[in-house]
Design a protein around this motif. Structure first.
Motif, PDB file in Angstrom:
ATOM      1  N   TRP A   2       0.767  -1.367  -0.123  1.00  0.00           N
ATOM      2  CA  TRP A   2       0.053  -0.017   0.123  1.00  0.00           C
ATOM      3  C   TRP A   2       0.900   1.226  -0.138  1.00  0.00           C
ATOM      4  N   SER A  14       6.970  -0.001   2.516  1.00  0.00           N
ATOM      5  CA  SER A  14       5.759   0.336   2.404  1.00  0.00           C
ATOM      6  C   SER A  14       4.816  -0.670   3.282  1.00  0.00           C
ATOM      7  N   ASN A  17       0.396  -6.274   3.259  1.00  0.00           N
ATOM      8  CA  ASN A  17      -0.547  -7.480   3.948  1.00  0.00           C
ATOM      9  C   ASN A  17       0.162  -8.333   4.580  1.00  0.00           C
ATOM     10  N   ASP A 108       1.730  -5.583  -7.150  1.00  0.00           N
ATOM     11  CA  ASP A 108       0.989  -4.896  -6.125  1.00  0.00           C
ATOM     12  C   ASP A 108       0.671  -3.572  -6.338  1.00  0.00           C
ATOM     13  N   SER A 109       1.402  -2.739  -6.689  1.00  0.00           N
ATOM     14  CA  SER A 109       1.320  -1.202  -7.008  1.00  0.00           C
ATOM     15  C   SER A 109       0.141  -0.921  -8.042  1.00  0.00           C
ATOM     16  N   VAL A 112      -3.190  -1.884  -6.415  1.00  0.00           N
ATOM     17  CA  VAL A 112      -3.719  -0.736  -5.631  1.00  0.00           C
ATOM     18  C   VAL A 112      -4.374   0.343  -6.346  1.00  0.00           C
ATOM     19  N   ASN A 124      -7.592  -7.990  -2.499  1.00  0.00           N
ATOM     20  CA  ASN A 124      -7.158  -8.047  -1.170  1.00  0.00           C
ATOM     21  C   ASN A 124      -6.237  -9.181  -1.196  1.00  0.00           C
ATOM     22  N   LEU A 362       4.265   5.291  -3.854  1.00  0.00           N
ATOM     23  CA  LEU A 362       3.851   3.786  -4.362  1.00  0.00           C
ATOM     24  C   LEU A 362       5.067   3.455  -4.961  1.00  0.00           C
TER      25      LEU A 362
END
Length: 477
Positions: A2, A14, A17, A108-109, A112, A124, A362
């Protein structure tokens, strides 16, 4: 995963999760290695006569919103108000979300940015492996049922329990092993009779998930209510017994719509609040009283207000006339109205704005070319729904968080030795005796407060060390 926020410790990188099972394992390990905690491996059976609570001064109820212990004692905590989180002031607004167990190939970026740019799909995941959540329109909810081929009848097990329907091989159907029911929209799609299933597949395209990597389906019904209190006397004291108090924690206290998160945060914070309260008020022989939980009630009220108002913003939006409408309604209407625009360009513009706004917060953001490639996979109707569902209202959701230091001074400050007294003021012709008396009176009260807090200092230092151990075990998270 995130974006880095204002409260993110820079040396940890960063925010990421973490699997809840990992957190649970670490807390269990900590409890097992702490000498003054005894784990009893047996079920607690709630009873209305209080036999199982005999001699227990407090019962912590943290078995979730549908747990047996919560159900047995919830009436003692007062009637919850569903009108606070409703459109009509009476009936609580309920979202139904389809949970798709997937493996995404997106970084992941990128995931998001795609997630916060709309309110239809929410990925998620941890390393791409996790759940793709899909908010359903009211007419789509009616499709989410199971079908028993043997008895040739429908079942709502996927909604009511909810069950996880799985498939072991890509060519298999999704089946609930408990009730032997199949996910009906996937069956109907084979003969072109499902409106929902093609929209599920569009969500997979958005987050770069192969259809073979969709391995499970479940559903969640999400609503919220305002709870009037979080502690209650379960068994009154007698001459021979100190009585028993109950305390609601976690989802049992205040279930939160998971779209914007904060459920686990709220659970940890509620446990910390109760621990501080008991550390300050617990004595070996004394009884607990209503007033002992006053600060804990205030802390829980802060958490409820902060996290549920944030979650409410993830359930509703405002139409052009200024009316509050459910986002699920906006999603449904996007398939009915015939407005035509260049939705691909509009969604790309939104994605670029979000990426540029996040900037260096990010890691490894996607390029314009990568974003265009994602958009090219989607149908015009899907892009229309994504655009009209609107991005996350992060500006309104943001702001100050619940601050427990308003209610409890820092433990370290409380346990620290008192500062040396300030030097006596120089003589002055101006009469200041009355003011000086007030200052000395305040200092005396402060000293009494510190002395009272010091009564639990030894136990409290143990609590501080325990919290420090938790942070160490979780890698500083």
């Amino acid at each position: 995963m995130w974006p880095v926020g204002p409260d993110s410790p820079k040396h940890l990188g960063s925010p990421r999760n973490i699997r809840i099972s990992y957190v649970e394992d670490k807390l269990l390990e900590l409890a097992e290695n702490t000498s003054h905690i005894t784990l009893i491996a047996q079920n607690f059976e709630p009873d209305q006569d209080g036999v199982n609570l005999n001699g227990k001064r407090i019962l912590v109820i943290c078995d979730g919103i549908s747990g047996a212990t919560r159900s047995a004692y919830i009436s003692r905590f007062g009637k919850e108000d569903t009108g606070v989180y409703s459109i009509d002031g009476t009936n609580a607004l309920q979202d139904t979300v389809l949970g798709l167990r997937v493996k995404s190939k997106l970084p992941d970026s990128t995931a998001v940015i795609l997630t916060v740019a709309q309110n239809r799909y929410l990925l998620n995941s941890l390393g791409g492996d996790g759940f793709l959540n899909m908010r359903l329109a009211p007419e789509e909810v009616r499709e989410v049922v199971g079908f028993n081929k043997d008895r040739m009848e429908f079942s709502d097990c996927i909604q009511s329990n909810p069950c996880l329907m799985v498939r072991k091989r890509p060519q298999d159907d999704f089946i609930c092993p408990t009730h032997n029911t199949y996910f009906k929209p996937a069956l109907d799609a084979k003969v072109g009779a499902s409106a929902l299933w093609p929209r599920v597949l569009e969500g997979l395209k958005l987050f770069d998930v192969d259809t073979d990597d969709l391995t499970g389906i479940t559903a969640f019904r999400l609503s919220m209510a305002q709870r009037p209190r979080f502690t209650a006397e379960l068994i009154p004291p007698t001459r021979s017994s100190s009585g028993t108090y109950g305390a609601l924690l976690g989802d049992a206290a205040s279930a939160i719509h998971f779209w914007p998160g904060r459920g686990l945060n709220s659970g940890f914070a509620s446990a910390q609040s109760l621990a501080r309260t008991l550390a300050e008020r617990w004595t070996e022989e004394g009884r607990l009283r209503d007033s002992d939980f006053m600060r804990h009630e205030a802390a829980m009220a802060m958490l409820q207000y902060r996290h549920k108002t944030r979650a409410w913003r993830a359930m509703v939006t405002t139409d052009p006339k200024g009316n509050v409408v459910p986002i699920q309604q906006v999603i449904g209407e996007s398939y009915r109205n015939g407005t035509v625009q260049n939705y691909g360009d509009l969604f790309l513009e939104r994605l670029v704005q979000i990426r540029d706004r996040l900037g260096d917060r990010l890691e490894d953001p996607p390029s314009d070319r990568e974003l265009k490639k994602i958009i090219s996979r989607l149908s015009v109707q899907t892009l229309k729904t994504l655009v009209e569902s609107e991005p996350w209202d992060t500006a309104t959701m943001g702001g100050e968080e619940a601050d427990f230091e308003l209610l409890w001074p820092s433990q370290r400050q409380a346990a620290a030795p008192p500062a040396p007294p300030p030097p006596a003021p120089a003589p002055s012709p101006v009469p200041v005796q009355q003011g000086g008396t007030r200052r000395r009176g305040f200092a005396g009260i402060a000293a009494l407060v510190l002395m009272a807090m010091a009564a639990a200092a030894v136990w409290q230092r143990g609590l501080d060390q325990m919290l420090a151990d938790v942070q160490t075990l979780l890698g500083g998270w």
